[in-house]
Design a protein around this motif. Structure first.
Motif, mmCIF file in Angstrom:
data_model
loop_
_atom_site.group_PDB
_atom_site.id
_atom_site.type_symbol
_atom_site.label_atom_id
_atom_site.label_comp_id
_atom_site.label_asym_id
_atom_site.label_seq_id
_atom_site.Cartn_x
_atom_site.Cartn_y
_atom_site.Cartn_z
ATOM 1 N N ASN A 93 0.819 -1.209 0.000
ATOM 2 C CA ASN A 93 0.000 0.000 0.000
ATOM 3 C C ASN A 93 0.855 1.262 0.000
ATOM 4 O OD1 ASN A 93 -2.586 1.091 -0.164
ATOM 5 N ND2 ASN A 93 -2.648 1.544 2.010
ATOM 6 N N SER A 94 1.997 1.203 -0.660
ATOM 7 C CA SER A 94 2.867 2.355 -0.814
ATOM 8 C C SER A 94 3.140 2.555 -2.300
ATOM 9 C CB SER A 94 4.172 2.164 -0.039
ATOM 10 O OG SER A 94 4.835 0.989 -0.464
ATOM 11 N N PHE A 95 3.697 3.725 -2.624
ATOM 12 C CA PHE A 95 3.886 4.091 -4.023
ATOM 13 C C PHE A 95 5.382 4.222 -4.326
ATOM 14 C CE2 PHE A 95 -0.311 5.348 -2.858
ATOM 15 C CZ PHE A 95 -1.081 5.204 -3.990
ATOM 16 N N PRO A 96 5.859 3.646 -5.438
ATOM 17 C CA PRO A 96 7.281 3.785 -5.789
ATOM 18 C C PRO A 96 7.585 5.177 -6.327
ATOM 19 C CG PRO A 96 6.121 2.560 -7.488
ATOM 20 C CD PRO A 96 5.123 2.804 -6.395
ATOM 21 N N VAL A 97 8.689 5.744 -5.854
ATOM 22 C CA VAL A 97 9.192 7.023 -6.355
ATOM 23 C C VAL A 97 10.625 6.767 -6.828
ATOM 24 C CG1 VAL A 97 9.750 9.427 -5.829
ATOM 25 C CG2 VAL A 97 7.754 8.340 -4.773
ATOM 26 N N GLN A 98 10.914 7.114 -8.082
ATOM 27 C CA GLN A 98 12.216 6.794 -8.675
ATOM 28 C C GLN A 98 12.988 8.060 -9.012
ATOM 29 O OE1 GLN A 98 13.028 4.667 -12.735
ATOM 30 N NE2 GLN A 98 12.759 3.076 -11.174
ATOM 31 N N PHE A 99 14.289 8.032 -8.706
ATOM 32 C CA PHE A 99 15.190 9.157 -8.954
ATOM 33 C C PHE A 99 16.262 8.740 -9.958
ATOM 34 C CE2 PHE A 99 13.473 9.451 -4.735
ATOM 35 C CZ PHE A 99 13.227 10.787 -4.511
ATOM 36 N N GLN A 100 16.764 9.717 -10.685
ATOM 37 C CA GLN A 100 17.939 9.511 -11.537
ATOM 38 C C GLN A 100 19.118 10.191 -10.871
ATOM 39 O OE1 GLN A 100 17.740 9.798 -15.948
ATOM 40 N NE2 GLN A 100 19.289 11.391 -15.727
ATOM 41 N N VAL A 101 20.179 9.441 -10.647
ATOM 42 C CA VAL A 101 21.324 9.936 -9.871
ATOM 43 C C VAL A 101 22.580 9.829 -10.728
ATOM 44 C CG1 VAL A 101 22.672 9.665 -7.766
ATOM 45 C CG2 VAL A 101 20.233 9.124 -7.752
ATOM 46 N N GLU A 102 23.308 10.930 -10.853
ATOM 47 C CA GLU A 102 24.612 10.892 -11.515
ATOM 48 C C GLU A 102 25.634 10.404 -10.507
ATOM 49 O OE1 GLU A 102 25.799 14.418 -13.476
ATOM 50 O OE2 GLU A 102 23.992 14.571 -14.714
ATOM 51 N N ASN A 103 26.222 9.269 -10.805
ATOM 52 C CA ASN A 103 27.125 8.606 -9.869
ATOM 53 C C ASN A 103 28.539 9.161 -10.027
ATOM 54 O OD1 ASN A 103 28.267 6.886 -8.026
ATOM 55 N ND2 ASN A 103 28.195 5.087 -9.354
ATOM 56 N N THR A 104 28.803 10.253 -9.349
ATOM 57 C CA THR A 104 30.140 10.851 -9.419
ATOM 58 C C THR A 104 31.173 10.008 -8.688
ATOM 59 O OG1 THR A 104 29.609 12.199 -7.467
ATOM 60 C CG2 THR A 104 29.198 13.174 -9.623
ATOM 61 N N LYS A 105 30.710 9.088 -7.848
ATOM 62 C CA LYS A 105 31.614 8.197 -7.102
ATOM 63 C C LYS A 105 31.339 6.758 -7.534
ATOM 64 C CE LYS A 105 33.372 11.455 -4.426
ATOM 65 N NZ LYS A 105 34.791 11.808 -4.405
ATOM 66 N N GLN A 106 31.419 6.502 -8.851
ATOM 67 C CA GLN A 106 30.997 5.211 -9.360
ATOM 68 C C GLN A 106 31.849 4.056 -8.856
ATOM 69 O OE1 GLN A 106 31.833 4.250 -13.506
ATOM 70 N NE2 GLN A 106 32.662 6.292 -13.770
ATOM 71 N N LEU A 107 33.051 4.334 -8.351
ATOM 72 C CA LEU A 107 33.872 3.247 -7.815
ATOM 73 C C LEU A 107 33.429 2.868 -6.405
ATOM 74 C CD1 LEU A 107 37.422 4.314 -9.054
ATOM 75 C CD2 LEU A 107 35.833 2.695 -10.087
ATOM 76 N N ASP A 108 32.611 3.726 -5.761
ATOM 77 C CA ASP A 108 32.137 3.470 -4.406
ATOM 78 C C ASP A 108 30.679 3.023 -4.383
ATOM 79 O OD1 ASP A 108 34.597 4.163 -3.282
ATOM 80 O OD2 ASP A 108 34.089 6.288 -3.272
ATOM 81 N N ILE A 109 29.809 3.754 -5.045
ATOM 82 C CA ILE A 109 28.389 3.427 -5.045
ATOM 83 C C ILE A 109 28.133 2.305 -6.047
ATOM 84 C CG2 ILE A 109 26.054 4.322 -5.231
ATOM 85 C CD1 ILE A 109 27.719 5.646 -3.051
ATOM 86 N N LYS A 110 27.565 1.208 -5.566
ATOM 87 C CA LYS A 110 27.312 0.045 -6.416
ATOM 88 C C LYS A 110 25.809 -0.188 -6.557
ATOM 89 C CE LYS A 110 31.786 -0.874 -6.198
ATOM 90 N NZ LYS A 110 32.693 -0.643 -7.331
#
Length: 349
Positions: free
Chosen positions: A246-263
């Motif tokens: 009973n919840s709604f999905p909210v989606q973001f677009q994120v530029e991964n400036t730390k692509q070696l860290d954020i997986k």
């Protein structure tokens, strides 16, 4: 007299069969478990009390790759070389896998020889036609043969090009699904490429909190394992239909400036800059049931378990904030749901 005796014997046999069948039925019923709906079910309960709840405006979600693809060959052949390995960063158009194309190259050489001969024929027939030594139709046939050979050459060159599998976009090799010497065929995955330059971040939001999110606006997002790294996320989608919770999905677009860290697959939080304290009910998330797209809990009424529909707002740790549907002093079932049903007699542990 004999007839009478046979009648008595027949009745006795029938009676014996009936007795045996009844006995077998009783034995079978004793072996089969019969659920007693009147028997009290033992459960654990908790009493609802008003609490001060600090709503930080943080919503938990998951990072996902913006693009991910499993590469396969467009033509079949033996794998001669794999030029990358798992974890390698690749650029769009970079060669990744080379298939065996030796036979195709031999075919290309053969057609090139044919083209050379046909070109000589065209040159010769052109001179002879201008001198009226041969008919013009022979020149036209030579020209058509030359065109057909050139088309065949272009076809073979395209087949040779397809033996080199290239990266469709820049990203990271996240899976290696084959080895040198294996046989590649269309539809058989060989490598997986994941684009981590841009990530998708999805949170599930209760209807009461949807007004905090505006399309195309930017919000601060961080990964749980790297809280010091702040990323900007722009809303690309707000769900138009509630999910099972009973919840709604909210989606973001994120530029991964730390692509070696954020997986991809990491958990994170989005902050909507809301810090306030209010009174509310906080119950264990494990006590909540989702039935027919309804969010419900079992409450205790007159010694019976009764389903009650509630509305929730957010999760805080392993607990959930209830906005509507419960009153202070209500007892809810928090464990012991096996065989529990609406209206069941209960006993507390």
């Amino acid at each position: 007299m004999k007839k009478f005796i046979w009648i008595i014997v027949g009745i006795a046999i029938v009676g014996l069969v009936v007795f045996k069948l009844a006995s077998n039925k009783k034995i079978t019923e004793n072996k089969v478990y019969q659920f007693d709906k009147e028997k009290p079910i033992s459960v654990n309960v908790d009493t609802i009390r008003l609490e001060f709840i600090i709503e930080k405006g943080d919503f938990t979600g998951t990072f996902e790759p913006n693009k991910e693809v499993k590469l396969s060959a467009e033509t079949q052949g033996k794998i001669n070389s794999i030029l990358v390995d798992v974890g390698d960063i690749v650029q769009q158009g970079q060669a990744l896998i080379q298939l065996d194309n030796s036979l195709l190259k031999l075919q290309l050489q053969t057609i090139e020889v044919q083209i050379e001969g046909l070109q000589d024929d065209v040159n010769r027939y052109t001179i002879l036609t201008e001198a009226d030594a041969v008919q013009g139709v022979q020149l036209e046939k030579a020209k058509l043969g030359l065109k057909a050979a050139k088309v065949q050459k272009a076809t073979i060159q395209e087949q040779i090009n397809k033996t080199t599998i290239k990266a469709p976009f820049s990203g990271v090799v996240t899976a290696k699904l084959s080895e040198i010497g294996a046989f590649a065929a269309p539809g058989v995955p060989l490598l997986q490429i994941t684009d981590l330059n841009i990530l998708k971040f999805t949170v599930n939001v209760a209807e009461n909190n949807l007004t905090q999110f505006k399309s195309s606006e930017q919000y601060t997002i961080s990964a749980d394992v790297f809280p010091e790294i702040s990323l900007l996320g722009k809303i690309t989608m707000i769900g138009s239909k509630a999910n099972m919770g009973n919840s709604f999905p909210v989606q973001f677009q994120v530029e991964n400036t730390k692509q070696l860290d954020i997986k991809a697959g990491m958990f994170g939080k989005v902050n909507v800059s809301k810090n306030q304290t209010e009174e509310g009910f906080l119950i264990p998330s494990s006590a909540i049931l989702n039935n027919d797209e309804k969010t419900q809990v079992y409450i205790i009424e007159n010694g019976k378990a009764m389903l009650k529909t509630i509305k929730t707002s957010q999760n805080i740790g392993n607990k959930t904030v209830v906005k509507d549907g419960l009153q202070e002093g209500d007892e809810i079932v928090i464990s012991g749901f096996i065989n529990l049903f609406n209206g069941a007699n209960i006993t507390t542990k």
